[in-house]
Scaffold this motif. Structure first.
Motif, mmCIF file in Angstrom:
data_model
loop_
_atom_site.group_PDB
_atom_site.id
_atom_site.type_symbol
_atom_site.label_atom_id
_atom_site.label_comp_id
_atom_site.label_asym_id
_atom_site.label_seq_id
_atom_site.Cartn_x
_atom_site.Cartn_y
_atom_site.Cartn_z
ATOM 1 N N ARG A 88 0.825 -1.211 0.000
ATOM 2 C CA ARG A 88 0.000 0.000 0.000
ATOM 3 C C ARG A 88 0.857 1.259 0.000
ATOM 4 O O ARG A 88 0.538 2.249 -0.684
ATOM 5 C CB ARG A 88 -0.942 -0.011 1.211
ATOM 6 C CG ARG A 88 -2.060 -1.031 1.104
ATOM 7 C CD ARG A 88 -3.103 -0.881 2.199
ATOM 8 N NE ARG A 88 -2.610 -1.275 3.512
ATOM 9 C CZ ARG A 88 -2.350 -0.435 4.504
ATOM 10 N NH1 ARG A 88 -2.506 0.883 4.331
ATOM 11 N NH2 ARG A 88 -1.934 -0.884 5.671
ATOM 12 N N LEU A 89 1.947 1.232 0.771
ATOM 13 C CA LEU A 89 2.827 2.393 0.820
ATOM 14 C C LEU A 89 3.439 2.679 -0.543
ATOM 15 O O LEU A 89 3.470 3.829 -1.000
ATOM 16 C CB LEU A 89 3.938 2.169 1.855
ATOM 17 C CG LEU A 89 5.056 3.220 1.876
ATOM 18 C CD1 LEU A 89 4.491 4.602 2.208
ATOM 19 C CD2 LEU A 89 6.142 2.824 2.858
ATOM 20 N N VAL A 90 3.945 1.647 -1.193
ATOM 21 C CA VAL A 90 4.585 1.826 -2.503
ATOM 22 C C VAL A 90 3.577 2.325 -3.524
ATOM 23 O O VAL A 90 3.867 3.237 -4.323
ATOM 24 C CB VAL A 90 5.242 0.499 -2.958
ATOM 25 C CG1 VAL A 90 5.681 0.586 -4.421
ATOM 26 C CG2 VAL A 90 6.433 0.181 -2.068
ATOM 27 N N GLU A 91 2.390 1.758 -3.522
ATOM 28 C CA GLU A 91 1.360 2.196 -4.472
ATOM 29 C C GLU A 91 0.945 3.649 -4.211
ATOM 30 O O GLU A 91 0.759 4.433 -5.145
ATOM 31 C CB GLU A 91 0.145 1.276 -4.389
ATOM 32 C CG GLU A 91 0.413 -0.130 -4.931
ATOM 33 C CD GLU A 91 -0.740 -1.078 -4.687
ATOM 34 O OE1 GLU A 91 -1.692 -0.685 -3.958
ATOM 35 O OE2 GLU A 91 -0.691 -2.222 -5.198
ATOM 36 N N HIS A 92 0.835 4.008 -2.931
ATOM 37 C CA HIS A 92 0.468 5.383 -2.590
ATOM 38 C C HIS A 92 1.585 6.349 -2.980
ATOM 39 O O HIS A 92 1.327 7.410 -3.548
ATOM 40 C CB HIS A 92 0.183 5.492 -1.101
ATOM 41 C CG HIS A 92 -0.128 6.885 -0.647
ATOM 42 N ND1 HIS A 92 -1.324 7.510 -0.920
ATOM 43 C CD2 HIS A 92 0.623 7.787 0.057
ATOM 44 C CE1 HIS A 92 -1.306 8.738 -0.415
ATOM 45 N NE2 HIS A 92 -0.134 8.921 0.187
ATOM 46 N N ALA A 93 2.830 5.963 -2.661
ATOM 47 C CA ALA A 93 3.965 6.827 -2.992
ATOM 48 C C ALA A 93 4.060 7.037 -4.498
ATOM 49 O O ALA A 93 4.317 8.155 -4.972
ATOM 50 C CB ALA A 93 5.258 6.216 -2.462
ATOM 51 N N ALA A 94 3.867 5.980 -5.274
ATOM 52 C CA ALA A 94 3.965 6.085 -6.724
ATOM 53 C C ALA A 94 2.890 6.989 -7.316
ATOM 54 O O ALA A 94 3.081 7.563 -8.393
ATOM 55 C CB ALA A 94 3.880 4.695 -7.348
ATOM 56 N N SER A 95 1.764 7.149 -6.608
ATOM 57 C CA SER A 95 0.671 7.990 -7.120
ATOM 58 C C SER A 95 0.902 9.477 -6.860
ATOM 59 O O SER A 95 0.189 10.321 -7.423
ATOM 60 C CB SER A 95 -0.653 7.568 -6.480
ATOM 61 O OG SER A 95 -0.679 7.907 -5.082
ATOM 62 N N ARG A 96 1.903 9.821 -6.046
ATOM 63 C CA ARG A 96 2.189 11.217 -5.728
ATOM 64 C C ARG A 96 3.043 11.853 -6.824
ATOM 65 O O ARG A 96 3.680 11.150 -7.620
ATOM 66 C CB ARG A 96 2.949 11.303 -4.391
ATOM 67 C CG ARG A 96 2.255 10.648 -3.206
ATOM 68 C CD ARG A 96 1.087 11.433 -2.726
ATOM 69 N NE ARG A 96 1.497 12.798 -2.334
ATOM 70 C CZ ARG A 96 0.653 13.786 -2.050
ATOM 71 N NH1 ARG A 96 -0.648 13.585 -2.147
ATOM 72 N NH2 ARG A 96 1.101 14.960 -1.696
ATOM 73 N N PRO A 97 3.067 13.190 -6.908
ATOM 74 C CA PRO A 97 3.958 13.849 -7.875
ATOM 75 C C PRO A 97 5.418 13.459 -7.627
ATOM 76 O O PRO A 97 5.897 13.521 -6.491
ATOM 77 C CB PRO A 97 3.727 15.341 -7.600
ATOM 78 C CG PRO A 97 2.359 15.407 -7.005
ATOM 79 C CD PRO A 97 2.206 14.165 -6.193
ATOM 80 N N GLY A 98 6.081 13.010 -8.668
ATOM 81 C CA GLY A 98 7.457 12.522 -8.515
ATOM 82 C C GLY A 98 7.538 11.243 -7.729
ATOM 83 O O GLY A 98 8.605 10.892 -7.202
ATOM 84 N N GLY A 99 6.416 10.551 -7.649
ATOM 85 C CA GLY A 99 6.338 9.391 -6.772
ATOM 86 C C GLY A 99 7.051 8.148 -7.266
ATOM 87 O O GLY A 99 7.358 7.257 -6.469
ATOM 88 N N VAL A 100 7.326 8.065 -8.562
ATOM 89 C CA VAL A 100 8.011 6.877 -9.073
ATOM 90 C C VAL A 100 9.402 6.749 -8.441
ATOM 91 O O VAL A 100 9.815 5.672 -8.012
ATOM 92 C CB VAL A 100 8.114 6.936 -10.611
ATOM 93 C CG1 VAL A 100 8.981 5.792 -11.120
ATOM 94 C CG2 VAL A 100 6.723 6.882 -11.232
ATOM 95 N N ALA A 101 10.110 7.874 -8.363
ATOM 96 C CA ALA A 101 11.441 7.861 -7.747
ATOM 97 C C ALA A 101 11.335 7.560 -6.254
ATOM 98 O O ALA A 101 12.175 6.848 -5.685
ATOM 99 C CB ALA A 101 12.146 9.199 -7.967
ATOM 100 N N LEU A 102 10.297 8.088 -5.617
ATOM 101 C CA LEU A 102 10.095 7.828 -4.190
ATOM 102 C C LEU A 102 9.835 6.341 -3.940
ATOM 103 O O LEU A 102 10.416 5.742 -3.024
ATOM 104 C CB LEU A 102 8.929 8.666 -3.670
ATOM 105 C CG LEU A 102 8.513 8.430 -2.203
ATOM 106 C CD1 LEU A 102 9.670 8.695 -1.261
ATOM 107 C CD2 LEU A 102 7.302 9.311 -1.857
#
Length: 246
Positions: A88-102
């Motif tokens: 869930r954390l990875v999916e949420h992070a990836a949905s944020r602006p610049g989230g792929v790198a995060l």
């Protein structure tokens, strides 16, 4: 005689293999020894089973079931919960602006599937790393405090299971008094079986079958049968220097 340095992990396999080979290869050789061979094979089977039970009891006593007490209370599997949280954390992070790198930083450059397959200790380490990333990159995650707190709780929930796994590994290598006694008895019977089998085979000129019946002898023969390195030819004697012309 039996090899006292047979690895503990090999004893059960050696015992079952030897008993089977005695029945197959040695019993038909001499009818006069069949009763004795059946008796030693039955004793070897019993000693192998006694050692197996002693080892299982040692492991059960070592782990003392912290994980099973969790299941009795109906709590969620901490491994499944930790994996779901990371997903869930990875999916949420990836949905944020610049989230792929995060998301890539959270996973330390690995795929989500790879991280989620890890055993409990590695999964806990992945969670600890995720906490560091979340706290360092909190501007990209407005809910960073909630995520960090949940990650820490989930990581802590894995600790009893990690300790249990560690105790199990230690127990497999530890000689309790019961395991030590069962091992000594097994080695004694295994050695007696060697003497009896060799006696039967020697009477019929078939001692060469021994390594096919006793696996530790097969291991030893594989080592001793390795070809030796070819001897180097002797060095030619040094020639004296030629006398110089006067």
């Amino acid at each position: 005689m039996s090899d006292s340095y047979i690895y503990q992990r090999d004893i059960q396999a050696y015992g079952r293999f030897t008993a089977s080979q005695i029945r197959t290869l040695v019993l038909p050789v001499d009818a006069g020894f069949q009763q004795a061979l059946r008796a030693i094979t039955a004793r070897l089977d019993a000693a192998t089973e006694a050692l197996r039970k002693a080892m299982l009891e040692a492991i059960a006593a070592a782990v003392a079931a912290p994980a099973s007490s969790t299941s009795r209370r109906g709590q969620v599997d901490p491994v499944a919960k930790g994996r779901d949280l990371l997903r869930r954390l990875v999916e949420h992070a990836a949905s944020r602006p610049g989230g792929v790198a995060l998301a890539r930083d959270i996973l330390q450059g690995e795929t989500l599937a790879t991280v989620l397959r890890r055993r409990p200790a590695k999964l806990a380490a992945a969670m600890a790393h995720a906490v560091e990333v979340v706290e360092q990159r909190k501007r990209q995650l407005p809910e960073h405090e909630a995520w960090a707190a949940e990650l820490k709780r989930s990581r802590d929930a894995l600790e009893p299971l990690i300790r249990s796994v560690g105790k199990t590994r230690i127990a497999r290598r530890t000689m309790t008094p019961e395991v030590k006694a069962a091992r000594a008895e097994w080695l004694n019977i295994y050695g007696a079986a060697k003497l009896l089998v060799e006696c039967v085979l020697r009477l019929h000129g078939k001692v060469s079958l021994m390594p096919q019946i006793f696996d530790d002898l097969a291991d030893a023969s594989r080592v001793t049968d390795e070809p030796a390195a070819p001897a180097r030819p002797p060095a030619a004697p040094a020639q004296p220097p030629a006398a110089s012309a006067a």
